[in-house]
Structure formats: C-alpha cells, structure tokens
Design an enzyme around this catalytic site. Sequence first.
Site, PDB file in Angstrom:
ATOM      1  N   SER A 255       0.782  -1.240   0.000  1.00  0.00           N
ATOM      2  CA  SER A 255       0.000   0.000   0.000  1.00  0.00           C
ATOM      3  C   SER A 255       0.814   1.290   0.000  1.00  0.00           C
ATOM      4  O   SER A 255       0.249   2.380  -0.090  1.00  0.00           O
ATOM      5  CB  SER A 255      -0.949   0.014   1.207  1.00  0.00           C
ATOM      6  OG  SER A 255      -0.228   0.046   2.422  1.00  0.00           O
ATOM      7  N   LYS A 300      -6.013   4.255   8.628  1.00  0.00           N
ATOM      8  CA  LYS A 300      -4.942   5.051   8.034  1.00  0.00           C
ATOM      9  C   LYS A 300      -5.262   6.547   8.051  1.00  0.00           C
ATOM     10  O   LYS A 300      -4.369   7.370   8.268  1.00  0.00           O
ATOM     11  CB  LYS A 300      -4.665   4.569   6.614  1.00  0.00           C
ATOM     12  CG  LYS A 300      -4.032   3.185   6.593  1.00  0.00           C
ATOM     13  CD  LYS A 300      -3.621   2.743   5.208  1.00  0.00           C
ATOM     14  CE  LYS A 300      -2.876   1.423   5.279  1.00  0.00           C
ATOM     15  NZ  LYS A 300      -2.372   0.975   3.968  1.00  0.00           N
TER      16      LYS A 300
END
Length: 362
Positions: A255, A300
């Site tokens: 990611s 996140k």
Amino acid sequence: MPRRTATMLASLLTLIALICAGVLIPVPYSEMSPGPTYNTLGEHGGEPVLQISGRKTYPTSGHLNMTTVRVTGSQYRMNLVEAIAGWLGHDNLVVPHSTLYPDDKTPDQLNQETAEEFSQSQESAKVAALKQLDIPVGTRVVVASVVKGSPAEGKLHAGDVIKSVDGTEIKQPGDVAKLVTGHKPGEKVSFVIVPAKEAAAAEKEKREPKGEQTVTLTTGEATDDKRAIVGIQAGTDHTFPFTIDIKLTDVGGPSAGLMFALGIVDKLTPDDLTGGKFVAGTGTIDENGKVGPIGGIEMKTVGARSKGARYFLTPKANCAAAAKDVPSGLTLVKVDTIGDAMKSLEKIRKGDAAGLPQCARG
C-alpha cells in the site's frame, strides 16, 4: 443473612465470574488500529527514506507520508472484554482472526508474502515515477521462481537473467514457456543466463553484466497436460539509469506504492510538490501509474490526522469507505492515477482546496 444482602452478594459474585470469564475466554477475533506514518521525503532510523544517486536531485519540503495499520499478532488471542472494547472503540476495528490470518497459510508464509508485496511496491513505484517523468526504464526477463523438485532446481535461481533459450533471444516472459513447451518431455533445453548475483551487481554499479553461463536442462512432464516443463516461472525485472534506494524496514504489504512514487518524483523535479504542506496517503501503484485500493483505510486516515496531516490522497475505490467517518480537519482527495495525484498536489500547494476532487460517501 438477610435476603437482600444475599441477593446482592450473589449478584456481585455472578458479575465477578462474568468478568473473569470475559478475561479468560479467548475469542476468534483480531484487532486493527492506526499504525505509524513515515514521511517519504524525510528520514527513518537516521537516514533518508529515499536515496537517489547518479542523478541530480532537488530540495523538498513538507510531508508525503505513507500510512500503516497495526494488527494484533497471529498467535495473540483476544479475550471477550478486549473484543467488546474494540467494537465500542472509535478508532479500532475488530475483525475475525481468519481475515488477517487465513488457516491455509502459516505465519512465516504470511510474513514472506507481505515482504514480497512491499518489495514489489517499491519496484512499481520506481517505474511509475520515472515513467511520469518520461525517464526511460529498461526491462529484462528473469527467473521469477523455481519449483521445488523440478529439473531447474539448483541449476536456475530466482533473479537469473534469461538471455536466450535454445539460441533464441528472450524478449518477454511468454517466450520462455513457448520455447520450452516446443520440446517433448525428456529432451534437452539450453538456457543462456546471467546469474542473479552478477545481474544485481551490474545493476548497482550501472555497468553491463558479464559472465554469461549456459545451463542445459532435461525437460520434465507436466502432470495436467503432459507438456514439457523445466519448473520455472519467468517474469520481468527493470533496470534504471540511476540508483534509487528505499530505506524502510519493518513495513509490509503493497500500500505504500503511491507515496513512494510521489516522493521519488518530488526529489527528481525542481518543483516542490507539497509547497510545505502536510500530505499523507495510501494506495498500491502499478508500473503505469494506476492507483489501486488497500485495506484498513479508516485506520490510516486516523493515523495520518493524528500526526498532523491536512490532506489524504485516497484511492478512488476506497473513497466511499473513507468518507463515512472523516477525522476532523482532514480533506480526503480522490486519486486514480499518479497523474491525478500530481494535479491535486499542484492545487494543494497553490491553496486551491476548493478545486480538489474530494471523496464522497457512496
């Protein structure tokens, strides 16, 4: 003993028993929570995260932070009290243990998988960044993996560069399978390779590889359709006109690709991409700059905002989930390609927040 006192005592003992049971009884869940963020333009462990040599670089400012998710370990078993606390918490997510740790994979296999994904994300980020800047990137066909017990085991190795098969130059991975399956099982097939160590050394030193070797294998037979095989998977590797090293450990998964790519672009161009602003983000990236979705988007964004981020580059496919609960003071910016991200960063550094493509609830 008075009946009321006895009742209260019994209730208290029952409550204590329930609490003890909740603490002692394991439940099949794991927890995800906001993890550390790392500025790709900054340092980690006392050295720059992105190190470029052999090419002019430019000063940068601000932040282009990649974000992570912290998860409970594979061997850790939550108890009922912890699970309930996680469900009631705002910033954490409790998920079935099998979601993070499938039963058909060992912890070592999962660690290896995430490490390989992280390594591949770095490679893709380098390619995407240089393509964005119209800097040529070379390609070569390599041995991606070798099947245990196959004719190639011990003779070919992952990373070996395949120059030719039976005298025919190899230009793409599919050429290898085509030439091998042109044989019958039991026949000889000849590979000309550059060993992986020499190929890696030549790439690091930016020179032509040397020491080509000829490896002759006896083809085996595929169990499904009886075709000739040698037991390798061919893949594509890249060569770069200068050295780009990414120095970041204890991180896994794919990611970080988008933020690595943007950090590389920022260091290689005179324009200051962020204009000193604090931008964070996430997203996989392929070699053509396409941004893909990731897991744990809610954690996140929380982690990014807690570190001071004001803007969060969000993969298009994650926008709906991220927009359900946006941390106060954080603007979610929708991106689908590295080009999208570059355009949005231009608006951010110019203070044109109103013109940003923001995420909306699905």
